[in-house]
Design an enzyme around this catalytic site. Structure first.
Site, PDB file in Angstrom:
ATOM      1  N   CYS A 229     -15.014  19.759 -72.232  1.00 31.21           N
ATOM      2  CA  CYS A 229     -13.871  20.497 -71.697  1.00 31.21           C
ATOM      3  C   CYS A 229     -13.819  20.529 -70.172  1.00 31.21           C
ATOM      4  O   CYS A 229     -12.799  20.923 -69.605  1.00 31.21           O
ATOM      5  CB  CYS A 229     -13.894  21.923 -72.238  1.00 31.21           C
ATOM      6  N   HIS A 308     -24.800  19.491 -63.607  1.00 31.52           N
ATOM      7  CA  HIS A 308     -25.169  18.883 -64.887  1.00 31.52           C
ATOM      8  C   HIS A 308     -26.549  19.391 -65.291  1.00 31.52           C
ATOM      9  O   HIS A 308     -27.527  19.186 -64.579  1.00 31.52           O
ATOM     10  CB  HIS A 308     -25.182  17.358 -64.753  1.00 31.52           C
ATOM     11  N   HIS A 392      -6.856  33.241 -56.516  1.00 35.36           N
ATOM     12  CA  HIS A 392      -6.518  32.919 -57.902  1.00 35.36           C
ATOM     13  C   HIS A 392      -7.697  32.244 -58.598  1.00 35.36           C
ATOM     14  O   HIS A 392      -8.388  31.411 -57.995  1.00 35.36           O
ATOM     15  CB  HIS A 392      -5.289  32.003 -57.964  1.00 35.36           C
ATOM     16  N   HIS A 396     -11.635  28.060 -67.435  1.00 35.69           N
ATOM     17  CA  HIS A 396     -11.392  27.360 -68.697  1.00 35.69           C
ATOM     18  C   HIS A 396     -11.301  28.331 -69.860  1.00 35.69           C
ATOM     19  O   HIS A 396     -12.219  29.115 -70.114  1.00 35.69           O
ATOM     20  CB  HIS A 396     -12.510  26.344 -68.946  1.00 35.69           C
ATOM     21  N   ASN A 429      -7.353  27.029 -76.996  1.00 30.81           N
ATOM     22  CA  ASN A 429      -8.262  26.212 -76.188  1.00 30.81           C
ATOM     23  C   ASN A 429      -7.743  24.773 -76.213  1.00 30.81           C
ATOM     24  O   ASN A 429      -7.910  24.057 -77.200  1.00 30.81           O
ATOM     25  CB  ASN A 429      -9.674  26.292 -76.756  1.00 30.81           C
TER      26      ASN A 429
END
Length: 507
Positions: A229, A308, A392, A396, A429
């Site tokens: 995502c 990562h 702002h 996700h 989602n």
């Protein structure tokens, strides 16, 4: 015995409470810390002006020591050139973006979802009850979107043809809307980056776009798969790097996910979650490095930060595709997912913080870090106030639990969370494209003002946490957005809505 009355603010007759006093102290501290460099220059300038008459003239210095002057001049020139090179990176602008809004034929209410899940007879009563409880607490509304091949056909159509139909409708719909908004010729686009984690046919989706729009033969096309995502923000980062080496061009970024091929018809609970969470969505974004496009662009790209955590086995396997005990393929979500996402976020904001936070916040964070790690003091870790860095937040919309945790961790307000929660409610989602539906919400509400800063945060398999920071170049007119096919254009006045903790599904 009389007590001393509380002090009042000269602008009002309301007494200053201790919390208000602390607020002014903190604001004063932030002002001093942020402007410390300039304040330190004042005594330096005063000393220089005081001693100015005693400084020999430049001509005398040159006559006495020309070699020293040459050395100083060389060093100064080197510094100037270094600064010039450091600042010579090409600016990247977001000209505009568009999100796909499916037709009402794709509506998937909570009741319809349960009806579709019950029809094939593949799920046990326990699995159906589990999905029902997830949906009731999901924060989803009644108008999210799912593929018609799953909603209306029995047995459900999960063919390659049906998957292509779903994905092409989404990405072509988003691109068509974008090209109509920006008025750019397709042959002017020199870079194309597409991301879709779970559906990567041959020819690729990027090739399908090149074919559909007859893009030029030397277009630099990339197709990212399996990156989860957060892949949409990875695509922006890749496009940014490509725009540094290819001048005077446009980069088209397309983010989507496929539902048709990834609907799970087994009974392994960790795999059932994806059925409940994911819905149709896509976004198309046009970036440019042309200086002439700055005036008509909406935003300037300021920072991209990628994290990562794949070196850790737990992080690597927390979102994992495999077969269940009946050899049915699905995507398993680990119970440790939220903790792993939290660790990834901490790492990401540790890198992002120095780039965006005021000096005062950085100093407080560093001080508590030193006290905790070096001095071994028992102090609570200081969480920087990112509300001082951004107006702002586009977090996700991975699920209600994700948003609750982010709100708590970053100490955000209801208004900061509103775009993410309303996107989750209205669209579900939509994977990597969700942050763009959220930015579209903010624009449709008329909240974007010139120089506002926007933080987009994405989480994805691997495990990854990625951030992109934008700065608004102009006010975004909500009336124009409604005319330009903003996905919220026909219904924005009805939001925000109250989302209950539990929304019972009617049988």
């Amino acid at each position: 015995m009389s007590s001393t009355p509380p002090k009042t603010d000269h602008r009002s007759s309301v007494p200053l409470t201790p919390s208000v006093k602390l607020k002014y102290v903190k604001l004063g501290y932030h002002y001093l810390a942020t402007n410390s460099v300039y304040l330190l220059l004042i005594p330096l300038i005063a000393v220089t002006l005081t001693n100015l008459p005693s400084i020999p003239s430049l001509l005398e210095i040159c006559n006495q020591n020309p070699t020293a002057i040459l050395a100083v001049a060389s060093i100064s020139l080197s510094l100037i050139l270094t600064v010039h090179v450091a600042r010579s990176r090409r600016s990247v602008y977001l000209l505009d973006f568009a999100c796909y809004k499916p037709s009402p034929a794709h509506y998937c209410s909570r009741e319809l979802f349960m009806e579709v899940s019950s029809a094939p007879g593949e799920f046990t009563e326990d699995s159906l009850d589990f999905q029902r409880r997830i949906m009731e607490k999901s924060g989803y509304g009644q108008m999210t979107y799912a593929p018609t091949g799953l909603l209306t056909k029995s047995p459900p159509d999960q063919s390659i043809a049906a998957a292509r139909e779903e994905t092409e409708a989404a990405i072509f719909g988003a691109i068509d809307n974008l090209l109509e908004k920006v008025g750019v010729e397709v042959r002017e686009i020199g870079v194309l980056v597409v991301n879709s984690s779970m559906f990567n046919p041959t020819p690729s989706l990027s090739a399908a776009i090149v074919n559909r729009y007859k893009m030029r033969g030397n277009v630099l096309s990339y197709n990212l798969g399996g990156m989860g995502c957060s892949a949409g923000l990875i695509s922006v980062d890749l496009a940014k790097d490509l725009l540094q080496v290819h001048p005077h061009t446009y980069a088209l970024v397309v983010s989507t996910e496929n539902i048709t091929r990834n609907w799970y018809f087994g009974n392994h609970r960790p795999m059932l979650l994806t059925n409940c969470l994911f819905r149709i969505g896509a976004a198309a974004i046009l970036l440019t490095n042309r200086p002439s496009d700055r005036r008509r662009s909406k935003y300037q790209l300021r920072h991209t930060v990628r994290t990562h955590k794949g070196a850790s086995d737990k992080s690597y396997r927390c979102v994992f595709q495999h077969e269940d005990d009946r050899n049915i393929i699905g995507i398993s979500l680990s119970k440790e997912l939220m903790a792993i996402a939290g660790e990834a976020l901490k790492t990401n904001i540790t890198t992002l913080g120095p780039l965006v936070l005021p000096v005062a916040e950085q100093a407080l964070f560093l001080a508590t870090l030193v006290a905790k790690k070096l001095l071994r003091w028992k102090v609570k870790a200081y969480v920087p106030d990112f509300k001082l860095a951004f107006e702002h937040f586009c977090i996700h919309a991975g699920g209600r639990g994700v948003l609750d945790e982010m709100e708590k961790s970053l100490e955000l307000t209801d208004q900061h969370m509103e775009p993410s929660r309303m996107t989750l409610y209205r669209f579900g989602n939509t994977s990597s494209s969700s942050v763009w539906y959220e930015l579209a919400y903010i624009e449709a509400k008329g909240r974007v003002r010139k120089r506002d800063r926007v933080w987009q945060i994405g989480f994805g398999s691997g495990f990854k946490c990625n951030s992109v920071v934008w700065r608004a170049l102009r006010n975004v007119d909500p009336k124009c957005e409604r005319e330009k096919k903003n996905p919220w254009r026909d219904e924005i006045d009805g939001f925000p809505v109250h989302v209950p903790k539990v929304a019972p599904i009617l049988h």
